[in-house]
Every structure is written in C-alpha cells, then in structure tokens.
Design a protein around this motif. Structure first.
Motif, PDB file in Angstrom:
ATOM      1  N   ARG A  95       0.790  -1.224   0.000  1.00  0.00           N
ATOM      2  CA  ARG A  95       0.000   0.000   0.000  1.00  0.00           C
ATOM      3  C   ARG A  95       0.827   1.281   0.000  1.00  0.00           C
ATOM      4  O   ARG A  95       0.265   2.353  -0.199  1.00  0.00           O
ATOM      5  N   TYR A  96       2.128   1.215   0.208  1.00  0.00           N
ATOM      6  CA  TYR A  96       2.931   2.439   0.297  1.00  0.00           C
ATOM      7  C   TYR A  96       4.126   2.350  -0.653  1.00  0.00           C
ATOM      8  O   TYR A  96       4.664   1.270  -0.890  1.00  0.00           O
ATOM      9  N   SER A  97       4.508   3.488  -1.176  1.00  0.00           N
ATOM     10  CA  SER A  97       5.704   3.606  -2.010  1.00  0.00           C
ATOM     11  C   SER A  97       6.716   4.470  -1.270  1.00  0.00           C
ATOM     12  O   SER A  97       6.401   5.595  -0.849  1.00  0.00           O
ATOM     13  N   ARG A 101      11.900   0.340  -1.168  1.00  0.00           N
ATOM     14  CA  ARG A 101      10.831  -0.654  -0.998  1.00  0.00           C
ATOM     15  C   ARG A 101      11.169  -1.960  -1.718  1.00  0.00           C
ATOM     16  O   ARG A 101      10.980  -3.044  -1.175  1.00  0.00           O
ATOM     17  N   LYS A 102      11.667  -1.853  -2.943  1.00  0.00           N
ATOM     18  CA  LYS A 102      12.009  -3.070  -3.694  1.00  0.00           C
ATOM     19  C   LYS A 102      13.176  -3.817  -3.054  1.00  0.00           C
ATOM     20  O   LYS A 102      13.229  -5.051  -3.091  1.00  0.00           O
ATOM     21  N   ASP A 105      11.720  -5.643  -0.143  1.00  0.00           N
ATOM     22  CA  ASP A 105      10.905  -6.743  -0.646  1.00  0.00           C
ATOM     23  C   ASP A 105      11.789  -7.909  -1.097  1.00  0.00           C
ATOM     24  O   ASP A 105      11.435  -9.077  -0.916  1.00  0.00           O
ATOM     25  N   GLN A 169      -2.660  -7.224  -2.896  1.00  0.00           N
ATOM     26  CA  GLN A 169      -2.523  -6.624  -4.222  1.00  0.00           C
ATOM     27  C   GLN A 169      -3.808  -6.754  -5.035  1.00  0.00           C
ATOM     28  O   GLN A 169      -4.141  -5.846  -5.811  1.00  0.00           O
TER      29      GLN A 169
END
Length: 281
Positions: A95-97, A101-102, A105, A169
C-alpha cells in the motif's frame, strides 16, 4: 433441435479433460510418492514395530518432553510474531511507495536462499554479549530461549508476507472507501473489511511458519546453546539419537513432530474450507 444439440456439445466440452492429464497426473503422483509419501511412510512403519509401549517409552523421557515443550512453545511464539508483523510488512509493501521498498521486498526472501547454518552463526555472533546488537541490549539473547525465538522469526517471516502480499494486491480499495464514507473509522475498516479478506492467507502463512519452526535445526542450533532441559530443541534430540545409533528414539521423536505439523496444516485448511463454505452458501 439445434438448441438441444448445442447443449449436448457444451456438456461434452465441460466433461473433457485437458490433453495429457493422465500422464501429468501420473508423473505428479510418482514424484510426490518418491520424494514425500514413501520417505514419510517409512517413519510410521519403523515406529509401528516398536509397539505402543516402546513408542511411549521413547517419547516420554524427561529430556524429550523438555525438548518438545521448548520446540512447541518457541515455534508458537515466533509464529504469532510473524503473523502480526508479517501482515503489517505485507501491508506496507503493497500500500505504500517509499525509497528502498524493492530492496526490502527482495531481502525478505533471503531466509529462503540463505543456508540455515549461516543464518544461525550470524545471529549467534550479532546477539552474543560482545556482538554488535547483543552488547546494546540489557538482556542476554544468544544461548537462551529468546535467541531461539529470534532465529525462528527470521526463517518464518517470509511465509506470512509472501502469502498475504498477493491477496492485498488483488484487494479492491472501493470497499475500504465505501466503509469510510459510511462513517467507519480506520480500525473498524481494518477489522470488518480488510481482515476478513486476508484472514485465510494470514492463517495459512501462520501454519507454514509454525510447521517450519517446529522442525528447524540449522538456524537454531548455533544460537540456542543446546543445554539439556533449557535450550535443547527436539530436532537436536533427533540428531543426537541418530549419532548414538538410537534409531528407535530418533524415529519416535520425529514422528511426533511430523504428526503435529500435519495436524496444524489440516486444521488450518479445514477451518478455511468451513469459512468459504459458509460464505458461499
């Protein structure tokens, strides 16, 4: 007449099986049998030769009971931690950018690729009394039950995140917006709108994390300290019995862990089936 012929054709199409189904099913069953069913069945066969008396004698030894208690307790605590923070992590990633982040993840999958012994040595070094993290803490982590929980949280977190993430998602945000328009606050929206949709996936991740933690050995044995009746886990008891050529004791202890993991997975899947059936009907 044309309509009847069309209906018959559609029924025949529905009953058709995809090409190669028999071959693919046979290959899948053979693969599953050779790698999973047959090896696991040998544990039941070997243990059945002991009889109930011999089996109960092996699993009722004080050191084995203490190892069971420690393994089940730490696995449950670690799985509950993973359930809560795994869902939160998946929510943040979906839900957040934000910058990195990647990277975060990708790092979540590191416990899958990292050898468990490497993870155990790293954790034992970091959380020792002279380690980078351990020296800053007011309590001891390495060679305690807390250290076992830390190791189990590390190897179990990806199970919850990777199962909940696709559900979030694919979740439609319109329901959340409608809930806010109708006057619900964020907590009410989370409890009554979001959580019911991710609950099956979250509990599936919890079951997988618990089953993995129950039989984890490599990442735990280096940070646990392996003191009998204190920090000795059940998988270590199995290894010690195998090294001492006590195959009866090793298979008996392993059978209890196997049945416990199977029951956890069965109960979670059965409860999800009941929930789906209730909503469908």
């Amino acid at each position: 007449m044309p309509q009847l012929q069309l209906k018959k054709k559609t029924k025949k199409k529905k009953k058709q099986i995809i090409p190669g189904f028999g071959l693919s099913l046979g290959f899948s069953l053979s693969y599953l049998s050779l790698l999973v069913l047959i090896p696991l069945s040998t544990i039941f066969i070997y243990t059945s030769q002991l009889g109930w008396g011999g089996f109960f004698h092996q699993i009722s030894q004080p050191i084995v009971i203490a190892a069971y208690r420690l393994s089940f307790t730490t696995a449950l605590i670690a799985s509950l931690i993973n359930l809560v923070f795994g869902v939160l992590t998946a929510w943040v990633l979906v839900r957040y950018s934000f910058p990195g982040r990647k990277l975060i993840d990708g790092l979540l999958d590191l416990p899958f690729a990292l050898p468990t012994s490497v993870a155990g040595i790293t954790l034992a070094t970091l959380y020792s009394t002279n380690g980078w993290v351990g020296r800053l803490l007011p309590f001891k982590v390495s060679y305690t039950q807390i250290g076992i929980i830390v190791a189990l949280v590390l190897i179990g977190m990806p199970f919850v995140v990777r199962i909940v993430e696709p559900v979030l998602q694919n979740m439609d945000k319109e329901n959340e917006e409608a809930s806010a328009i109708l006057g619900a606050n964020r907590f009410q929206t989370l409890v009554h709108v979001v959580f019911p949709k991710i609950r099956p996936a979250a509990f599936s991740g919890f079951a997988l994390a618990f089953s993995r933690a129950l039989g984890e050995y490599g990442s735990v044995v280096f940070i646990a300290g392996n003191m009998p009746f204190k920090t000795e886990i059940a998988p270590l008891v199995i290894m010690q019995k195998l090294e001492g050529f006590d195959y009866d004791g090793a298979t008996s202890v392993a059978l209890v862990l196997l049945v416990a993991s199977f029951l956890i997975l069965f109960l979670i899947n059965f409860s999800q089936w009941l929930v789906k059936r209730r909503y469908v009907n």
